[in-house]
Design a protein around this motif. Structure first.
Motif, PDB file in Angstrom:
ATOM      1  N   ALA A 216       0.812  -1.218   0.000  1.00 26.27           N
ATOM      2  CA  ALA A 216       0.000   0.000   0.000  1.00 26.27           C
ATOM      3  C   ALA A 216       0.844   1.266   0.000  1.00 26.27           C
ATOM      4  CB  ALA A 216      -0.927   0.015   1.211  1.00 26.27           C
ATOM      5  N   ASP A 217       2.119   1.152   0.333  1.00 24.53           N
ATOM      6  CA  ASP A 217       2.966   2.329   0.468  1.00 24.53           C
ATOM      7  C   ASP A 217       3.848   2.498  -0.759  1.00 24.53           C
ATOM      8  OD1 ASP A 217       2.093   2.879   3.177  1.00 24.53           O
ATOM      9  OD2 ASP A 217       3.249   1.102   3.733  1.00 24.53           O
ATOM     10  N   ALA A 218       3.872   3.716  -1.279  1.00 17.82           N
ATOM     11  CA  ALA A 218       4.745   4.022  -2.406  1.00 17.82           C
ATOM     12  C   ALA A 218       6.096   4.464  -1.860  1.00 17.82           C
ATOM     13  CB  ALA A 218       4.139   5.125  -3.270  1.00 17.82           C
ATOM     14  N   CYS A 219       7.143   4.066  -2.547  1.00 17.30           N
ATOM     15  CA  CYS A 219       8.484   4.460  -2.135  1.00 17.30           C
ATOM     16  C   CYS A 219       8.675   5.955  -2.358  1.00 17.30           C
ATOM     17  CB  CYS A 219       9.527   3.713  -2.954  1.00 17.30           C
ATOM     18  SG  CYS A 219       9.545   1.935  -2.699  1.00 17.30           S
ATOM     19  N   SER A 220       9.480   6.555  -1.509  1.00  7.03           N
ATOM     20  CA  SER A 220       9.815   7.971  -1.636  1.00  7.03           C
ATOM     21  C   SER A 220      11.180   8.087  -2.287  1.00  7.03           C
ATOM     22  CB  SER A 220       9.866   8.639  -0.259  1.00  7.03           C
ATOM     23  OG  SER A 220       8.623   8.528   0.372  1.00  7.03           O
ATOM     24  N   VAL A 221      11.238   8.759  -3.418  1.00  6.14           N
ATOM     25  CA  VAL A 221      12.514   8.953  -4.106  1.00  6.14           C
ATOM     26  C   VAL A 221      13.289  10.043  -3.378  1.00  6.14           C
ATOM     27  CG1 VAL A 221      13.610   9.634  -6.262  1.00  6.14           C
ATOM     28  CG2 VAL A 221      11.519   8.251  -6.291  1.00  6.14           C
ATOM     29  N   GLY A 222      14.573   9.801  -3.172  1.00  2.00           N
ATOM     30  CA  GLY A 222      15.425  10.817  -2.590  1.00  2.00           C
ATOM     31  C   GLY A 222      15.621  10.702  -1.095  1.00  2.00           C
ATOM     32  N   CYS A 223      15.161   9.616  -0.470  1.00  2.00           N
ATOM     33  CA  CYS A 223      15.353   9.448   0.967  1.00  2.00           C
ATOM     34  C   CYS A 223      16.517   8.507   1.199  1.00  2.00           C
ATOM     35  CB  CYS A 223      14.082   8.926   1.619  1.00  2.00           C
ATOM     36  SG  CYS A 223      13.478   7.391   0.883  1.00  2.00           S
ATOM     37  N   TYR A 224      17.597   8.750   0.513  1.00  2.00           N
ATOM     38  CA  TYR A 224      18.731   7.835   0.460  1.00  2.00           C
ATOM     39  C   TYR A 224      19.191   7.328   1.818  1.00  2.00           C
ATOM     40  CZ  TYR A 224      18.840   9.625  -4.229  1.00  2.00           C
ATOM     41  OH  TYR A 224      18.482   9.964  -5.493  1.00  2.00           O
ATOM     42  N   GLY A 225      19.302   6.005   1.905  1.00  2.00           N
ATOM     43  CA  GLY A 225      19.870   5.373   3.072  1.00  2.00           C
ATOM     44  C   GLY A 225      18.908   5.098   4.204  1.00  2.00           C
ATOM     45  N   SER A 226      17.643   5.418   4.037  1.00  2.00           N
ATOM     46  CA  SER A 226      16.694   5.145   5.105  1.00  2.00           C
ATOM     47  C   SER A 226      15.713   4.065   4.670  1.00  2.00           C
ATOM     48  CB  SER A 226      15.938   6.419   5.497  1.00  2.00           C
ATOM     49  OG  SER A 226      15.210   6.908   4.398  1.00  2.00           O
ATOM     50  N   ALA A 227      15.026   3.491   5.633  1.00  4.70           N
ATOM     51  CA  ALA A 227      14.071   2.433   5.316  1.00  4.70           C
ATOM     52  C   ALA A 227      12.931   2.976   4.480  1.00  4.70           C
ATOM     53  CB  ALA A 227      13.530   1.826   6.610  1.00  4.70           C
ATOM     54  N   ASP A 228      12.336   2.102   3.699  1.00  2.00           N
ATOM     55  CA  ASP A 228      11.153   2.412   2.894  1.00  2.00           C
ATOM     56  C   ASP A 228      11.379   3.521   1.874  1.00  2.00           C
ATOM     57  OD1 ASP A 228       9.948   0.496   4.470  1.00  2.00           O
ATOM     58  OD2 ASP A 228       9.183   1.965   5.883  1.00  2.00           O
ATOM     59  N   CYS A 229      12.555   3.557   1.312  1.00  6.02           N
ATOM     60  CA  CYS A 229      12.799   4.550   0.268  1.00  6.02           C
ATOM     61  C   CYS A 229      13.265   3.861  -0.998  1.00  6.02           C
ATOM     62  CB  CYS A 229      13.824   5.577   0.729  1.00  6.02           C
ATOM     63  SG  CYS A 229      15.517   4.990   0.745  1.00  6.02           S
ATOM     64  N   CYS A 230      13.249   4.610  -2.072  1.00  3.35           N
ATOM     65  CA  CYS A 230      13.736   4.114  -3.354  1.00  3.35           C
ATOM     66  C   CYS A 230      14.989   4.895  -3.712  1.00  3.35           C
ATOM     67  CB  CYS A 230      12.683   4.281  -4.430  1.00  3.35           C
ATOM     68  SG  CYS A 230      11.215   3.280  -4.094  1.00  3.35           S
ATOM     69  N   CYS A 231      15.834   4.251  -4.454  1.00  6.99           N
ATOM     70  CA  CYS A 231      17.144   4.842  -4.692  1.00  6.99           C
ATOM     71  C   CYS A 231      17.182   5.862  -5.810  1.00  6.99           C
ATOM     72  CB  CYS A 231      18.149   3.740  -4.986  1.00  6.99           C
ATOM     73  SG  CYS A 231      18.345   2.629  -3.580  1.00  6.99           S
ATOM     74  N   ASP A 232      16.294   5.780  -6.759  1.00  8.11           N
ATOM     75  CA  ASP A 232      16.354   6.736  -7.855  1.00  8.11           C
ATOM     76  C   ASP A 232      14.972   6.937  -8.464  1.00  8.11           C
ATOM     77  OD1 ASP A 232      15.865   4.578  -9.641  1.00  8.11           O
ATOM     78  OD2 ASP A 232      17.995   4.178  -9.770  1.00  8.11           O
TER      79      ASP A 232
END
Length: 135
Positions: A102-118
């Motif tokens: 249900a959760d979309a990844c957040s672009v730009g939250c580098y190095g933290s949980a539940d984020c996307c890399c690019d």
């Protein structure tokens, strides 16, 4: 003695089990129909599961119970294929995470949980950026 008892694999070929003559020759048309019906029902069930359990952003995981003989022999009725689903986890599509996707990844939250890399919304298995390749 010698090489007679130690064969060496020199080639291989991956075949569908139903393309092997020794298997197919042992199965009659009624058996093949039952097998085809089983797989059709299984695939249809998992197709139905995606919108019900994974917010249409992933695929349902197969329950670990299916590997238990007691489940197959006594607990599962052979009709309700939704009983085969892992109702707590999905395999999420790229860009989504969470047990139900249900959760979309957040672009730009580098190095933290539940984020996307690019910007392509690709993540590693833990939804963490790779600090060596990410900037």
């Amino acid at each position: 003695v010698g090489n007679a008892n130690t064969p060496v694999v020199v080639s291989y070929e991956l075949l569908n089990v139903f393309d092997i003559d020794n298997v197919v020759s042992r199965l009659d048309n009624d058996t093949l129909t039952v097998i085809n019906d089983f797989y059709f029902s299984l695939y249809a069930s998992f197709h139905d599961c995606s919108p019900q359990r994974c917010n249409s952003h992933g695929k349902c995981a197969l329950s670990g119970a299916v590997w238990n003989d007691d489940f197959i022999q006594t607990a599962w009725d052979g009709i309700d294929f939704s009983a085969l689903w892992d109702t707590n986890n999905c395999f999420c599509d790229d860009g989504f995470f969470g047990a139900d996707c249900a959760d979309a990844c957040s672009v730009g939250c580098y190095g933290s949980a539940d984020c996307c890399c690019d910007v392509t919304n690709t993540c590693d298995a833990g939804n963490l950026c790779d600090p060596i390749t990410s900037k």
